[in-house]
Design an enzyme around this catalytic site. Structure first.
Site, mmCIF file in Angstrom:
data_model
loop_
_atom_site.group_PDB
_atom_site.id
_atom_site.type_symbol
_atom_site.label_atom_id
_atom_site.label_comp_id
_atom_site.label_asym_id
_atom_site.label_seq_id
_atom_site.Cartn_x
_atom_site.Cartn_y
_atom_site.Cartn_z
ATOM 1 N N ASP A 87 4.594 -0.331 -9.337
ATOM 2 C CA ASP A 87 3.167 -0.672 -9.259
ATOM 3 C C ASP A 87 2.794 -1.778 -10.252
ATOM 4 O OD1 ASP A 87 0.614 -0.430 -8.230
ATOM 5 O OD2 ASP A 87 0.025 1.153 -9.633
ATOM 6 N N GLY A 88 1.805 -2.564 -9.877
ATOM 7 C CA GLY A 88 1.262 -3.566 -10.791
ATOM 8 C C GLY A 88 1.482 -5.013 -10.369
ATOM 9 N N ASN A 89 1.997 -5.226 -9.164
ATOM 10 C CA ASN A 89 2.259 -6.598 -8.688
ATOM 11 C C ASN A 89 0.978 -7.434 -8.641
ATOM 12 O OD1 ASN A 89 4.814 -5.682 -8.243
ATOM 13 N ND2 ASN A 89 4.690 -5.713 -6.010
ATOM 14 N N GLU A 102 11.290 14.834 -14.286
ATOM 15 C CA GLU A 102 10.692 14.321 -15.528
ATOM 16 C C GLU A 102 9.936 13.033 -15.217
ATOM 17 O OE1 GLU A 102 10.772 15.936 -18.422
ATOM 18 O OE2 GLU A 102 12.025 17.511 -17.532
ATOM 19 N N ARG A 159 -5.204 -1.854 2.839
ATOM 20 C CA ARG A 159 -5.403 -3.158 2.180
ATOM 21 C C ARG A 159 -5.797 -4.218 3.219
ATOM 22 N NH1 ARG A 159 -1.240 -3.487 -2.854
ATOM 23 N NH2 ARG A 159 -1.637 -1.362 -3.561
ATOM 24 N N HIS A 216 3.789 -9.886 -5.385
ATOM 25 C CA HIS A 216 4.729 -9.133 -4.542
ATOM 26 C C HIS A 216 6.077 -9.849 -4.486
ATOM 27 C CE1 HIS A 216 1.618 -6.383 -3.618
ATOM 28 N NE2 HIS A 216 0.924 -7.184 -2.837
ATOM 29 N N LEU A 275 26.079 3.233 -4.829
ATOM 30 C CA LEU A 275 24.682 3.612 -5.070
ATOM 31 C C LEU A 275 24.000 3.794 -3.727
ATOM 32 C CD1 LEU A 275 21.996 3.749 -6.796
ATOM 33 C CD2 LEU A 275 21.866 1.269 -6.527
ATOM 34 N N SER A 329 3.183 2.470 0.813
ATOM 35 C CA SER A 329 2.752 3.846 1.081
ATOM 36 C C SER A 329 1.994 3.928 2.403
ATOM 37 C CB SER A 329 1.854 4.346 -0.055
ATOM 38 O OG SER A 329 0.534 3.846 0.097
ATOM 39 N N SER A 330 1.855 5.145 2.914
ATOM 40 C CA SER A 330 1.125 5.321 4.170
ATOM 41 C C SER A 330 -0.345 4.952 3.995
ATOM 42 C CB SER A 330 1.273 6.764 4.685
ATOM 43 O OG SER A 330 1.014 7.694 3.655
ATOM 44 N N GLU A 331 -0.807 4.859 2.749
ATOM 45 C CA GLU A 331 -2.198 4.457 2.484
ATOM 46 C C GLU A 331 -2.338 2.951 2.247
ATOM 47 O OE1 GLU A 331 -0.861 7.306 0.876
ATOM 48 O OE2 GLU A 331 -1.777 8.461 2.485
ATOM 49 N N TRP A 344 -1.867 0.652 4.209
ATOM 50 C CA TRP A 344 -2.472 -0.014 5.371
ATOM 51 C C TRP A 344 -3.944 -0.269 5.122
ATOM 52 C CZ3 TRP A 344 0.970 -1.735 8.753
ATOM 53 C CH2 TRP A 344 2.166 -1.022 8.969
HETATM 54 C C1 IPE Z 1 1.600 3.239 -4.983
HETATM 55 O O1 IPE Z 1 0.850 2.198 -5.517
HETATM 56 C C2 IPE Z 1 2.379 2.768 -3.806
HETATM 57 C C3 IPE Z 1 3.435 1.807 -4.089
HETATM 58 C C4 IPE Z 1 3.801 1.366 -5.268
HETATM 59 C C5 IPE Z 1 4.130 1.302 -2.935
HETATM 60 P P1 IPE Z 1 -0.688 1.974 -5.114
HETATM 61 O O2 IPE Z 1 -1.138 0.783 -5.866
HETATM 62 O O3 IPE Z 1 -0.818 1.936 -3.640
HETATM 63 O O4 IPE Z 1 -1.367 3.307 -5.651
HETATM 64 P P2 IPE Z 1 -2.875 3.619 -6.012
HETATM 65 O O5 IPE Z 1 -3.710 3.100 -4.881
HETATM 66 O O6 IPE Z 1 -3.180 2.912 -7.286
HETATM 67 O O7 IPE Z 1 -2.934 5.106 -6.186
HETATM 68 C C1 IPE Z 2 2.561 -2.399 -6.015
HETATM 69 O O1 IPE Z 2 1.700 -3.304 -6.611
HETATM 70 C C2 IPE Z 2 3.061 -2.879 -4.677
HETATM 71 C C3 IPE Z 2 2.496 -2.153 -3.532
HETATM 72 C C4 IPE Z 2 1.684 -1.144 -3.580
HETATM 73 C C5 IPE Z 2 2.912 -2.597 -2.215
HETATM 74 P P1 IPE Z 2 0.157 -3.359 -6.250
HETATM 75 O O2 IPE Z 2 -0.041 -4.303 -5.137
HETATM 76 O O3 IPE Z 2 -0.391 -1.995 -6.033
HETATM 77 O O4 IPE Z 2 -0.426 -3.990 -7.584
HETATM 78 P P2 IPE Z 2 -1.735 -3.551 -8.348
HETATM 79 O O5 IPE Z 2 -1.647 -2.087 -8.611
HETATM 80 O O6 IPE Z 2 -2.884 -3.891 -7.456
HETATM 81 O O7 IPE Z 2 -1.706 -4.365 -9.603
HETATM 82 MG MG MG Z 3 -1.221 -0.589 -7.269
#
Ligand code: IPE
Ligand code: IPE
Ligand code: MG
Length: 242
Positions: free
Chosen positions: A16-18, A203, A67, A33, A127, A61-63, A65
């Site tokens: 997360d955090g892209n 953990e 975006r 990304h 792996l 994630s399934s959620e 979509w």
């Molecule tokens: C979780 O990140 C899903 C992935 C890293 C693929 P999200 O950015 O979608 O999660 P939320 O919305 O902050 O919970």
């Molecule tokens: C994680 O990064 C990648 C995916 C969920 C696909 P985000 O796109 O959620 O990046 P932030 O959380 O908005 O910074």
């Molecule tokens: Mg995110």
């Protein structure tokens, strides 16, 4: 440097955090990304070097979509590119690639690419890399429940015979050990519907580092954190009895 011990056998990562990484540089989210896909290549390399046999990453994630359509499209285009460019390299490194999640939602070329990648790498054993795409922990459990109900309906199983192993056996990631360590980058401390069943005794390691910045040193920091944990699984572990 001291070798890290014990090592987890299975590491799961919420990458997360892209988007925030890109925004901090005044760039579009797609730039984040792109950088995130490079971070994944580096993480796979490090996990291979540490001889950890299973890595499961949350890519979509399934959620997700929910975006904007353009961002979803950019992400899917990026997967498509990775399927052609990275699979060859992964194959050469002995990585077996598997996809978990509802792939029916994807286009035919993407689904074909996923199947080809799985077939091509099926014999590899250094792996196992599980890539979660259109994955949701609840959807995974619902699908497993439906499959068990079908077995009951066919008279193959009685409801009172259903045990944890039956349900676990119907999940996308059946037959492999549950994650020992979950890493989430990007500062949020939640599961966001990742592997709900399998994370029961995993953990958890949360870090503020944004995914595109995640390096080998960050992997090692998480592994050292894991090595210090005492896993009790509901028992008493090293605690002295009164
Ligand atoms: C979780 O990140 C899903 C992935 C890293 C693929 P999200 O950015 O979608 O999660 P939320 O919305 O902050 O919970
Ligand atoms: C994680 O990064 C990648 C995916 C969920 C696909 P985000 O796109 O959620 O990046 P932030 O959380 O908005 O910074
Ligand atoms: Mg995110």
């Amino acid at each position: 440097m001291e070798p890290i011990s014990p090592l987890p056998q299975h590491v799961a990562i919420v990458m997360d955090g892209n988007g925030r990484w890109a925004q901090r540089q005044g760039k579009p989210r797609s730039h984040g990304h792109q950088a995130g896909s490079e971070a994944l290549r580096r993480a796979v390399e490090t996990i291979l070097e540490r001889h950890i046999p299973y890595l499961t990453v949350y890519a979509f994630s399934s959620e997700n979509w929910n975006r904007p359509t353009v961002e979803v499209k950019q992400l899917l285009d990026l997967f498509m590119k990775a399927l052609t460019r990275d699979i060859r390299e992964l194959d050469e490194h002995g990585v077996r690639v598997c996809f978990i999640g509802e792939r029916e939602a994807f286009s035919r070329p993407l689904r074909d690419g996923m199947r080809r990648a799985e077939r091509r790498t099926a014999g590899n054993n250094k792996l196992q890399l599980n890539v979660a795409v259109n994955y949701g922990g609840r959807a995974d459990l619902l699908r497993a429940a439906r499959r068990l109900a079908e077995q009951v309906q066919r008279g193959e199983l009685r409801p009172d015979q259903i045990e944890a192993k039956h349900l676990a056996g119907e999940l996308f990631m059946a037959d492999i050990p549950e994650p020992d360590l979950l890493i989430r980058t990007g500062g949020e401390q939640r599961l966001s519907n990742f592997l709900l069943w399998q994370l029961a005794y995993t953990e958890l390691h949360f870090t503020d580092v944004l995914w595109p910045d995640f390096s080998a040193e960050h992997v090692d920091t998480a592994l050292r954190d894991f090595a210090r944990r005492e896993r009790r699984f509901g028992g008493l572990g090293q605690v002295q009895h009164a």
